[in-house]
Design an enzyme around this catalytic site. Structure first.
Site, mmCIF file in Angstrom:
data_model
loop_
_atom_site.group_PDB
_atom_site.id
_atom_site.type_symbol
_atom_site.label_atom_id
_atom_site.label_comp_id
_atom_site.label_asym_id
_atom_site.label_seq_id
_atom_site.Cartn_x
_atom_site.Cartn_y
_atom_site.Cartn_z
ATOM 1 N N GLY A 105 -25.045 43.157 53.845
ATOM 2 C CA GLY A 105 -24.511 44.168 54.759
ATOM 3 C C GLY A 105 -25.464 45.341 54.874
ATOM 4 O O GLY A 105 -25.607 45.950 55.937
ATOM 5 N N ASN B 233 -14.729 51.895 52.293
ATOM 6 C CA ASN B 233 -14.694 51.005 51.136
ATOM 7 C C ASN B 233 -13.951 51.609 49.943
ATOM 8 O O ASN B 233 -13.416 50.891 49.119
ATOM 9 C CB ASN B 233 -16.112 50.606 50.708
ATOM 10 C CG ASN B 233 -17.083 51.761 50.734
ATOM 11 O OD1 ASN B 233 -17.275 52.404 51.756
ATOM 12 N ND2 ASN B 233 -17.687 52.042 49.595
ATOM 13 N N GLN C 90 -15.855 46.320 55.472
ATOM 14 C CA GLN C 90 -14.531 46.287 54.831
ATOM 15 C C GLN C 90 -13.400 45.996 55.820
ATOM 16 O O GLN C 90 -12.236 45.952 55.419
ATOM 17 C CB GLN C 90 -14.253 47.605 54.101
ATOM 18 C CG GLN C 90 -15.203 47.889 52.950
ATOM 19 C CD GLN C 90 -15.075 46.903 51.786
ATOM 20 O OE1 GLN C 90 -14.130 46.102 51.711
ATOM 21 N NE2 GLN C 90 -16.026 46.950 50.868
ATOM 22 N N SER D 208 -20.089 41.453 56.125
ATOM 23 C CA SER D 208 -20.710 40.973 54.887
ATOM 24 C C SER D 208 -19.919 39.797 54.317
ATOM 25 O O SER D 208 -18.714 39.895 54.098
ATOM 26 C CB SER D 208 -20.758 42.123 53.875
ATOM 27 O OG SER D 208 -21.332 41.693 52.670
ATOM 28 N N GLY D 209 -20.636 38.689 54.060
ATOM 29 C CA GLY D 209 -19.981 37.456 53.604
ATOM 30 C C GLY D 209 -19.252 37.608 52.280
ATOM 31 O O GLY D 209 -18.140 37.101 52.117
ATOM 32 N N HIS D 210 -19.871 38.351 51.351
ATOM 33 C CA HIS D 210 -19.262 38.377 50.011
ATOM 34 C C HIS D 210 -18.052 39.287 49.927
ATOM 35 O O HIS D 210 -17.469 39.472 48.861
ATOM 36 C CB HIS D 210 -20.312 38.708 48.936
ATOM 37 C CG HIS D 210 -20.779 40.121 48.898
ATOM 38 N ND1 HIS D 210 -20.319 41.030 47.976
ATOM 39 C CD2 HIS D 210 -21.673 40.793 49.654
ATOM 40 C CE1 HIS D 210 -20.928 42.194 48.163
ATOM 41 N NE2 HIS D 210 -21.754 42.076 49.176
ATOM 42 N N THR E 179 -36.984 31.824 57.162
ATOM 43 C CA THR E 179 -36.217 30.566 57.200
ATOM 44 C C THR E 179 -34.754 30.846 56.888
ATOM 45 O O THR E 179 -34.438 31.577 55.941
ATOM 46 C CB THR E 179 -36.811 29.561 56.179
ATOM 47 O OG1 THR E 179 -38.165 29.338 56.540
ATOM 48 C CG2 THR E 179 -36.042 28.255 56.186
ATOM 49 N N CYS F 51 -21.372 50.487 44.007
ATOM 50 C CA CYS F 51 -22.764 50.917 43.930
ATOM 51 C C CYS F 51 -22.911 52.248 43.196
ATOM 52 O O CYS F 51 -23.957 52.526 42.649
ATOM 53 C CB CYS F 51 -23.350 51.067 45.327
ATOM 54 S SG CYS F 51 -22.814 49.802 46.439
#
Ligand code: PLP
Length: 403
Positions: free
Chosen positions: A71, A151, A179, A199-201, A237, A325
């Site tokens: 993200g 968040n 979020q 964001s995937g996670h 890639t 973070c």
């Protein structure tokens, strides 16, 4: 020991269907999606399908999705990419004081390179004043970047209204929706969003895969030059397995959202109500209703947030103070500071962020164990004893120090 995970805003576990979908691309379907031979064909098709799945959740078009590694990269690409592409049109950017560090840090970096950045205030419920936003716009404003949901507090900004204002002024609009995606419905067209980070996670896909929606016609200067991938907008890639996982996670989010919102809201409300009934001097940080369903940010006044987290951890409960973070430092959260929350209350805040795996039993366990922890900590607080007239429990404080 029980393991109760209430830190889903930091990261989510991988959904079993997501894992099943991605595994073949870590095994037999290993080919480079750019290869024209047999090994590349299935990965290429899988990436195309995933792009459709991500776009569908946002009501965008597949050609408008750029896959990124995180993200933070998405936010950097959106903000730096637009700023650089519009440098000849102006140098003013508007954001808020409560953004994630990935946005704040990018804006502060741009401020050092000749851009002028306005950081908007929020009120004590974490909400924006839209008149303040209108007043901040100047003929030099080229980009407005305002987060979808916070968040730390879960507070949701009125993105559709902001989108209207931004459109009237013909400015580019980016939202950090890391979020928000998967937790509430998002329609980029209806909300007039030009760029959106996800964001995937944070939505049950693995770490290392995210996406940036960029509306057709909006130009972003790439951060990573090199290969032709992602229509020359992000060289490198592709992370096929991650991309497949993100596509599947978005499909599941669209499919299960209504059910999950009901389930998670009920649990979040049960948690807040239970804790507020059993513990005095609890303050909810953030707007009571304008927020994503899974987040409760509570201050247990006269108890120290970091110590509460350690005590919760000893009981197997994972929660957080501030954003992942910044936790680990004793700096008060910049979000709570911007909201004008007193320092003492900021330091006693805990963020519980729920997810699809949580149960009523999880919540009731927290309601059972947390009051004793808070009470124990308060018994050592001279300030609390002044207020309640109770003596400070020095004996506990001494024994506690030895561990
Ligand atoms: N934006 C928000 C609102 C977040 O909560 C986070 C992560 O916590 C990010 C951006 C950064 O996302 P990532 O960890 O994928 O870089």
């Amino acid at each position: 020991m029980k393991r109760i995970y209430l830190d889903n805003n930091a990261t989510t576990p991988i959904h079993s269907e997501v894992l099943d979908a991605m595994l073949p691309y870590l095994k037999d379907e290993f080919g480079n999606p750019s290869s024209i031979h047999w090994a590349g064909r299935k990965p290429r098709k899988a990436i195309d399908d995933a792009r459709e799945q991500v776009a569908k959740l946002l009501h965008g078009d597949a050609s408008e999705i750029i896959f990124t590694s995180c993200g933070s990269e998405g936010n950097n690409l959106a903000i730096k990419g637009v700023a650089e592409s519009k440098r000849d049109k102006g140098n003013h950017i508007i954001t808020t004081k409560v953004e994630h560090p990935a946005v704040l840090g990018t804006c502060k970096y741009l401020a050092k390179t000749g851009f002028d950045v306005t950081f908007l205030d929020v009120d004590n419920q974490g909400m924006l004043d839209l008149d303040q936003l209108k007043k901040a716009i100047t003929p030099k404003t080229i980009l407005i970047t305002i987060m979808f949901a916070n968040n730390e507090t879960g507070v949701m900004f009125p993105i559709e209204e902001i989108g209207k204002i931004v459109k009237e002024h013909n400015i580019t609009f980016h939202t950090d929706a890391v979020q928000g995606v998967g937790k509430v419905p998002i329609d980029v067209k209806k909300m007039n969003i030009d760029l959106l980070t996800l964001s995937g996670h944070k939505l049950y896909a693995p770490k290392g895969i995210c996406a940036l929606y960029v509306k057709r016609g909006i130009r972003v200067v790439p951060l990573i030059h090199g290969g032709h991938q992602e229509r020359n907008r992000r060289g490198g890639t592709e992370n096929t397995a991650g991309i497949v996982a993100l596509g599947k996670a978005c499909e599941i989010a669209g499919r299960d959202m209504a059910e999950e919102v009901k389930h998670i809201t009920a649990l979040r409300d049960r948690l807040e109500k239970g804790l507020m009934e059993k513990i005095t001097h609890v303050r909810r940080n953030g707007h009571p209703t304008k927020r994503i369903p899974n987040t409760a940010n509570l201050s247990f006044e006269f108890a120290e947030g970091e110590s509460l987290l350690l005590n919760l951890d000893m009981k197997g409960i994972a929660a957080s103070s501030g954003s992942a973070c910044t936790s680990g430092t004793l700096e008060p959260s910049h979000v709570l500071v911007a909201m004008g929350i007193p320092l003492e209350a900021s330091h006693s805040s805990v963020r519980f962020s729920l997810g699809r795996g949580n149960t009523v039993e999880d919540i009731d366990y927290v309601i059972e164990v947390l009051p004793t922890m808070v009470e124990r900590m308060r018994s050592m607080s001279p300030l609390y004893s002044t207020i309640t007239g109770q003596a400070t429990d020095i004996s506990f404080s001494e024994s506690n120090c030895s561990h």
